[in-house]
Enzyme design. Structure first.
Site, PDB file in Angstrom:
ATOM      1  CE  LYS B  78      -3.859   1.919   2.731  1.00 40.41           C
ATOM      2  NZ  LYS B  78      -4.710   1.714   3.919  1.00 40.41           N
ATOM      3  CB  SER B 153      -8.086   3.550   3.091  1.00 38.73           C
ATOM      4  OG  SER B 153      -7.201   2.915   3.991  1.00 38.73           O
ATOM      5  CB  SER B 177      -8.335   0.697   5.917  1.00 36.42           C
ATOM      6  OG  SER B 177      -9.018   1.925   5.927  1.00 36.42           O
TER       7      SER B 177
END
Lengths: 96, 486
Positions: B78, B153, B177
């Protein structure tokens, strides 16, 4: 809780955020709605409750010896800076 | 079985059996990224050259016969994790020119495990969002239906693994997330106990909640990768100094005798019927395997979302004050003085949702309001924590849905922040209490995946992995791949 334009302008100033004229009414609406939403916390009985300081019980922030552990990497770090000179970060003049 | 339909663990076994080389595996996935990513927007940066160099190094290690279970297996991070010499944007314009000068501990450890870095994945800006629509780099599409969101997210990581253009990915979970995008894309999304994984080099959002974890095809993959990531790190003052068990070793622990608690509050209004039915059927299957199931009430849990939307914005307003246009990141043109520099840099550099959260946090921390909002929320957080503690006195794990609905349409909730916040209604509790939790795929509703969430007490990762693995030995939901990417 309903915020006014003036409230939002003040919050934006405290947060050092420039908000445009067009954005302002949107934030007045959504921030008021969020504060109204979190207001439901007021109904919870918390008189004798200790606020939670850490997700893990008994865990405290660790301390370490006060000794130098970092190496000097100023040059590498300053490669990301928008403006530097002689190893210093440049900003607009603060003191007249 | 084709390479991309293989789990990370299977690819690792194939590499050690010399069925293929890491360079071959890496090229296969880079090719898939090149073809599929334009339609998904899952990546901010693809690191093809670096990946091939990593793969050659892994092949040399494997040739010496000293490779581990993850040596030569590709991974993506990420874009919240700092990667030395590689753009680390956090999905924001304000960091759109930031080349990290060092590696996050997570990055360093997966490197050391011999994994091959394929790139950095798209995400909601500063991890603030539940749909991956707040990214400066545009929304990510859900491979199961590209008109829908992948969740957020960690949406880029989720979409990439779901489309099998990467075998496994890292993510972070502040309010759901990892688990929520895991549920919406049919993956195993694992968030460990607060403090289990070092956050050094992981860009901070809400420091009392943030934790790193894994988006994987299976519990086995998540166990292997988390095992390699986790552990004490003196560079993170919240890192817990406790040994990391061999998670993969404990996978086969039977579920017979497991005491499961169903969280009553998770099955009320707002839960989509098909999702509820799939989750209940999964829990029933555990009962048939010899687990005991009881229904429990956690009466303060419905206050999770309002608690979170005081605590998280408060912490974010503090953490994000470091983005000032002086030391790194975007700076506005021709500032007339320092205040103008700060305000315009931040006004231009942050997107609408991030600004909304900074302002919410600034307000709840401001003089005269601190007690009514922040202190009150931290007290309610204690109540929620006590609810969990009570529950874990009676049961080993808690179960319920991960998200209230399957993936929704892109744009469906962008105009109403509170509607968007309610996507995390079932996931936030675990963050507030610092608990480990996992989402595993447990069915399809109208062709879209839904997730079963399993929450355990602090440091019960082994139990959660074994529970998820038992489910995945009995079912094949986790092996389903969206047709367009099969």
């Amino acid at each position: 809780m309903t915020l006014t334009r003036r409230d939002v302008e003040n919050i934006a100033h405290l947060a050092r955020l420039e908000i445009t004229e067009a954005e302002l009414p949107v934030y007045v609406g959504s921030l008021s709605a969020i504060l109204a939403f979190v207001e439901q916390l007021a109904a919870a009985a918390t008189d004798d409750v200790v606020p939670m300081a850490h997700p893990l019980e008994g865990q405290v922030q660790r301390l370490r010896e006060d000794s130098v552990t970092e190496t000097d990497r100023r040059e590498a770090y300053q490669r990301n800076a928008p403006a530097v000179e002689a190893g210093l970060y440049l900003v607009p003049k603060v003191i007249e | 079985m084709s390479l991309h339909a293989s789990t990370a663990a299977e690819i690792g076994r194939g590499l050690r059996a010399k069925k293929y080389s890491s360079v071959e595996v890496t090229k296969h996935f880079l090719g898939r990224i090149e073809r599929a990513n334009p339609g998904l927007n899952a990546f901010v940066t693809v690191t093809a050259e670096r990946a091939l160099a990593d793969a050659r190094r892994a092949d040399a290690t494997l040739a010496r016969g000293v490779g581990g279970p993850l040596t030569g297996v590709p991974v993506v991070h990420k874009d919240i994790f700092c990667t030395s010499g590689i753009l680390t944007s956090c999905g924001s314009r304000i960091l759109s020119n930031f080349v990290a000068p060092y590696d996050a501990t997570v990055v360093e450890r997966l490197d050391a495990a011999g994994m091959v870095l394929l790139g950095k994945t798209n995400m909601d800006e500063f991890a603030m969002g539940s749909s991956n629509e707040t990214s400066y780099y545009g929304p990510v599409k859900n491979p199961w239906d590209t008109a829908r969101v992948p969740g957020g997210s960690s949406g880029g990581s989720a979409a990439a693994v779901a489309a099998r253009i990467v075998p496994v990915a890292t993510g972070t979970d502040t309010g759901g997330s990892i688990r929520q995008p895991g549920a919406l894309t049919g993956l195993t999304g694992f968030k460990p106990t607060y403090g289990r994984v070092s956050r050094y080099g992981m860009i901070a959002f809400a420091s009392s909640l943030d934790q790193a974890g894994v988006l994987a095809q299976s519990a086995e993959d998540a166990a292997l990768v988390l095992g390699a990531m986790a552990g004490f790190d003196p560079r993170d003052s919240t890192s817990v100094d406790a040994p990391v068990p061999d998670y993969a070793k404990g996978l086969d622990r039977p579920v017979k005798g497991l005491r499961i608690g169903i969280i009553r509050e998770f099955f009320g209004e707002g839960l989509e019927a098909g999702t509820g039915a799939a989750v209940r059927a999964a829990i029933e299957a555990f009962r048939k395997e010899g687990a005991t199931v009881s229904e429990l009430s956690l009466p303060n849990l419905p206050l999770s979302v309002p608690t979170y939307y005081v605590v998280a914005p408060a912490e974010c307003s503090s953490n994000l004050s470091r983005f000032d246009g002086v030391r790194f990141g975007h700076r506005c043109q021709d500032p007339k003085d320092l205040l103008d520099l700060y305000k315009r840099t931040r006004g231009e550099g942050f997107g609408a949702e991030v600004k909304r959260r900074i302002m919410t946090g600034t307000y709840v921390l401001s003089a005269g309001y601190y007690d009514a909002y922040y202190l009150k929320a931290q007290k309610v957080r204690s109540l929620i924590n006590a609810d969990f503690k009570r529950a874990f006195g009676e049961v080993d794990v808690l179960m319920g849905p991960t998200a209230p609905t399957p993936a929704f349409a892109i744009g469906a909730k962008t105009d109403d922040p509170i509607l968007m916040y309610l996507n995390d209604i079932y996931t936030i509790g675990a963050n507030l209490a610092g608990l480990p939790a996992v989402s595993v795929p447990c069915g399809l509703v109208d062709g879209l995946p839904v997730g079963l969430q399993v929450i355990g007490p602090h440091f019960s990762e082994e139990r959660l992995f074994a529970t998820a693995h038992a489910w995945q030995r009995a079912t094949d939901w986790h092996r389903r791949i969206p047709a367009a990417y099969a």
